[in-house]
Each structure stands twice: as C-alpha cells, then as structure tokens.
Design an enzyme around this catalytic site. Structure first.
Site, PDB file in Angstrom:
ATOM      1  N   LYS A   1      67.650 -16.941 -35.651  1.00 52.39           N
ATOM      2  CA  LYS A   1      67.904 -15.725 -36.414  1.00 52.39           C
ATOM      3  C   LYS A   1      67.432 -14.430 -35.758  1.00 52.39           C
ATOM      4  O   LYS A   1      67.780 -13.345 -36.233  1.00 52.39           O
ATOM      5  CB  LYS A   1      67.244 -15.844 -37.799  1.00 52.39           C
ATOM      6  CG  LYS A   1      67.854 -16.911 -38.681  1.00 52.39           C
ATOM      7  CD  LYS A   1      69.326 -16.676 -38.882  1.00 52.39           C
ATOM      8  CE  LYS A   1      70.021 -17.830 -39.540  1.00 52.39           C
ATOM      9  NZ  LYS A   1      71.481 -17.772 -39.368  1.00 52.39           N
TER      10      LYS A   1
ATOM     11  N   TYR B   1      72.697 -20.902 -41.787  1.00 50.07           N
ATOM     12  CA  TYR B   1      72.681 -20.980 -40.327  1.00 50.07           C
ATOM     13  C   TYR B   1      73.847 -20.183 -39.728  1.00 50.07           C
ATOM     14  O   TYR B   1      73.678 -19.446 -38.750  1.00 50.07           O
ATOM     15  CB  TYR B   1      72.753 -22.435 -39.880  1.00 50.07           C
ATOM     16  CG  TYR B   1      72.376 -22.656 -38.431  1.00 50.07           C
ATOM     17  CD1 TYR B   1      71.149 -23.212 -38.094  1.00 50.07           C
ATOM     18  CD2 TYR B   1      73.247 -22.317 -37.402  1.00 50.07           C
ATOM     19  CE1 TYR B   1      70.795 -23.417 -36.770  1.00 50.07           C
ATOM     20  CE2 TYR B   1      72.901 -22.514 -36.070  1.00 50.07           C
ATOM     21  CZ  TYR B   1      71.674 -23.066 -35.760  1.00 50.07           C
ATOM     22  OH  TYR B   1      71.327 -23.264 -34.445  1.00 50.07           O
TER      23      TYR B   1
ATOM     24  N   TYR C   1      68.788 -30.886 -33.345  1.00 52.67           N
ATOM     25  CA  TYR C   1      67.453 -30.614 -33.864  1.00 52.67           C
ATOM     26  C   TYR C   1      66.847 -31.957 -34.257  1.00 52.67           C
ATOM     27  O   TYR C   1      67.379 -32.630 -35.150  1.00 52.67           O
ATOM     28  CB  TYR C   1      67.509 -29.711 -35.096  1.00 52.67           C
ATOM     29  CG  TYR C   1      67.880 -28.267 -34.829  1.00 52.67           C
ATOM     30  CD1 TYR C   1      66.905 -27.271 -34.827  1.00 52.67           C
ATOM     31  CD2 TYR C   1      69.201 -27.888 -34.609  1.00 52.67           C
ATOM     32  CE1 TYR C   1      67.227 -25.940 -34.606  1.00 52.67           C
ATOM     33  CE2 TYR C   1      69.539 -26.557 -34.375  1.00 52.67           C
ATOM     34  CZ  TYR C   1      68.550 -25.597 -34.383  1.00 52.67           C
ATOM     35  OH  TYR C   1      68.875 -24.280 -34.151  1.00 52.67           O
TER      36      TYR C   1
END
Length: 397
Positions: free
Chosen positions: A297, A389, A202
């Site tokens: 998610k 996460y 990321y």
C-alpha cells in the site's frame, strides 16, 4: 536569488514527480526540489505492486507507456499455509487486477517525461526550509551550487518522505504522530532468475513469513521474515535460498534459484500524522504516513494523496477552496482504512517469535492458521481481501 511559482514541491519521489505532471497538464506552474542527486533518486529500490486505481490514473494522464510495456498484470495472489497453496482470484471476486511494476521504473519514466517537457526539477537542493506557510504567500529557501535561493509560491507540498524537512518544520503542538513498530523485519532480495510463480505468494510458515514477488519476467523479488535487528552480514546467499525453499516449498512446485544482486533488511512499522496540512503546506506520501509492506500500500497511498491534492489545487484556482480545506480529512480517512488492512495482513502472516511462552506462541500460530482457513474458504472473506488489496477508491466522502 528570488523566484516565484504556483506550487513548490519538495521531493522528487513518485509522489512529487506525479503531482508535477498532473499540475503541468493543467497549466499550473511548479518547481520540484530534491535534496539527493539524480542518480540516487533513480537508484532507490522500493515497492512494486500498483492497485487498479493507480494504473487507471497513470493511463488517464498518458503516463503509462512504460507501464504498458513492462508491467505484469496479476489476477490475484496466493495464500500459503500448512504446506497448501490457495489462490485468491481478484478478477472473479471483484473484477479488478493489480500490476507488478517497480517504483524505480515508475520514477525513471516520470522523470524522463519531465525531462521531455523541460520541467524545473532541481536536484541537490540543500538546506531546504519552508517558511511563512501560514501566510498568504509561503517561501521555500534552499541552496544550490553555493547560492541561496528563495522560491515564493502559493502552496508548498511536502512529498519529501519520512525523514524530510516539511513535516519536521511544523511547530510543536501542531501535529500528533501515531506510530507502531512491529517485532519483525523483512529481508528482501533481488535475484536474476525468472519468477517461479504467476501471482505473488504470501506464505505463513512455522519458521516465519516468506513471500515470492517479482520485478520482471527475468528478475525475482523475494522476502523472508527476520528479527528487525538482525544483520544482513549473517545471511549468506546459501542461507537465504535455504530459508526461502523451506518457507515457500509445496509438493509439486520448485523455487528456482539464481544470482542475488541486492539484499537488505527493513524493519516494519506503521506511522500516521494527525493532519496532512499546516497553513498552505500539504503533506503527501511517506511524509504523512508509512505502512508495513505486507499489503502493498505504500506507493499506492502516495498516488492516492497526489490524485486528491492535484484536484483540490485545480479547484482552488477555479475559485473553490473546499477541496484543499478537506484534503487532510479525506486523505487520512482513506489512509486509516489502508493502515487497518496492512496491519491485518501483517498480523495474519507473520510468526510471533518474540512471544516468550511456547504455549502462547503455539496458540497464536494456530489462530493464524484458522484465520487463513476462513479467508481462503469463505467467498465473503476472500472478497473483502481482494477489494482492499486491489485498491480502495482514491476519494473518501
């Protein structure tokens, strides 16, 4: 034509297919109705990261054979900013992992298992309409091959996504919607090239967010932050790779390029309903909530809903109605935590080009760098990220 079952599941995505399996293993009759063709369902490309809890649930119910063969276990993620890459080790921080396994592969496996069991999965069911859901015995009306069918049931489950009929069938005043649109989108590609990283990357870059994910040891999945109204036609393959090289590049590391087989732009938004229940109809997955993909998610939230709802339906058949009465509150309590995490990740990693004042934009960017320095430099902050996460528990008391 009038038939009956115990649970009418509308939608043959991962939520609907998984719920069918959980019910089948407990001997509960069900029918799955899907508006699209089988080929369309199998061709949909979606999320690709499973939380530890999702993996454990699939294993518990013997639905992980393909996952064990093809899934890629990851011990953490990389956060990158200002040309430096930092590893957040989930195993060290919280003792958990995540698994890269595409939603498309999960759907294919779940559907193959339904074929093996002989489950009643009806594709190309048109004009689907749940009626009488506030009564004791709802009915789902639909058309198949020109014939109108009436499916009587005990419960209706709307696993038919954001654009599905179930949520829209709730009368005005029965549902409040909470929604937020973000001023950026994701340009995502699939490329036939082995991943250039062991864990997902990321990256915050002054040009915008960049991400390196994967689908297998042969296929890479990569993303770029773009304006939500940009046209994919303006992004040639060469331009995409140039931007990825710029945003993901660090000294001593090389991003490998390959043929791009799929590319698209997806706007980012958050969406949650005020209730996941109307009478004897229950919503699950994208029918009730959508998150920006930054926190990985969406698929996991659908699986969490299904785990909770399946248990509640089984308890109801044993004479305990409390699980169904609490399903909406419990699912939404978990979902709002998920929404917060997804929003936090999104705000921390995306550049706000839409801010008109240059000084304000620079201030915001520098504050994001400071936030990332804190997250990667503090064990407590890294542990909080890892805990969320890798996945919150599926139930919330």
């Amino acid at each position: 034509m009038r038939t009956s079952t115990s649970v009418a599941i509308i939608g043959a995505g991962p939520a609907g297919l998984l719920l069918g399996h959980l019910l089948a293993q407990a001997g509960v009759p069900f029918v799955i109705l899907e508006a699209q063709t089988r080929e369309h369902v199998l061709g949909r490309i979606r999320a690709g990261v499973l939380e530890q809890g999702s993996v454990d649930l699939l294993a518990e119910h013997g639905l992980d054979a393909d996952l064990r063969e093809r899934g890629l276990t990851h011990h953490g993620i990389y956060l990158q900013f200002e040309g430096q890459r930092h590893h957040v080790d989930f195993v060290d921080l919280v003792g958990r992992t995540v698994t890269v396994y595409g939603q498309q592969a999960l759907v294919r496996h779940l559907l193959a298992e339904h074929d093996r069991l002989g489950s009643n999965v009806v594709f190309e069911a048109s004009d689907v309409e749940p009626v009488g859901v506030t009564g004791a015995r709802p009915t789902v009306i639909y058309a198949k091959d020109g014939v109108t069918e009436e499916l009587e049931c005990d419960f209706v489950v709307g696993a038919d996504g954001y654009h599905g009929v179930c949520r829209r069938s709730i009368p005005g005043g029965g549902l409040e919607v909470f929604e937020r649109s973000y001023p950026f989108g994701w340009l995502g590609i699939l490329a036939d090239v082995p991943p250039s990283t062991d864990d997902l990357i990321y990256a915050l870059h002054r040009d915008g967010f960049g991400m390196h994910s994967m689908r297998s040891l042969q296929v890479s999945r990569l993303y770029l932050q773009v304006a939500p109204d940009e046209s994919i036609d303006d992004w040639s393959d060469a331009r995409i790779w140039d931007a990825l090289q710029q945003r993901l590049g660090v000294d001593g590391w090389q991003l490998q390029e390959g043929p791009i087989t799929e590319k698209s732009i997806t706007p980012m938004r958050s969406f949650v309903v005020s209730t996941m229940q109307h009478g004897r109809m229950f919503l699950a997955g994208d029918a009730g909530h959508i998150v920006p993909p930054t926190g990985a998610k969406g698929l996991n939230s659908a699986i969490a809903d299904v785990a909770l709802l399946a248990r509640a339906i089984l308890d109801q058949r044993a004479g305990d109605d409390s699980g169904l009465a609490r399903y909406s509150d419990r699912a939404l309590a978990r979902q709002w935590k998920v929404q917060h995490f997804s929003q936090w990740m999104t705000e921390m990693l995306h550049v706000h080009h839409e801010v008109p004042d240059a000084s304000a934009r620079a201030f915001r960017y520098r504050s994001q760098v400071g936030q990332l320095e804190y997250v990667t430099g503090s064990r407590a902050a890294s542990q909080s990220l890892a805990e969320q996460y890798a996945g919150l528990p599926f139930t919330t008391e």
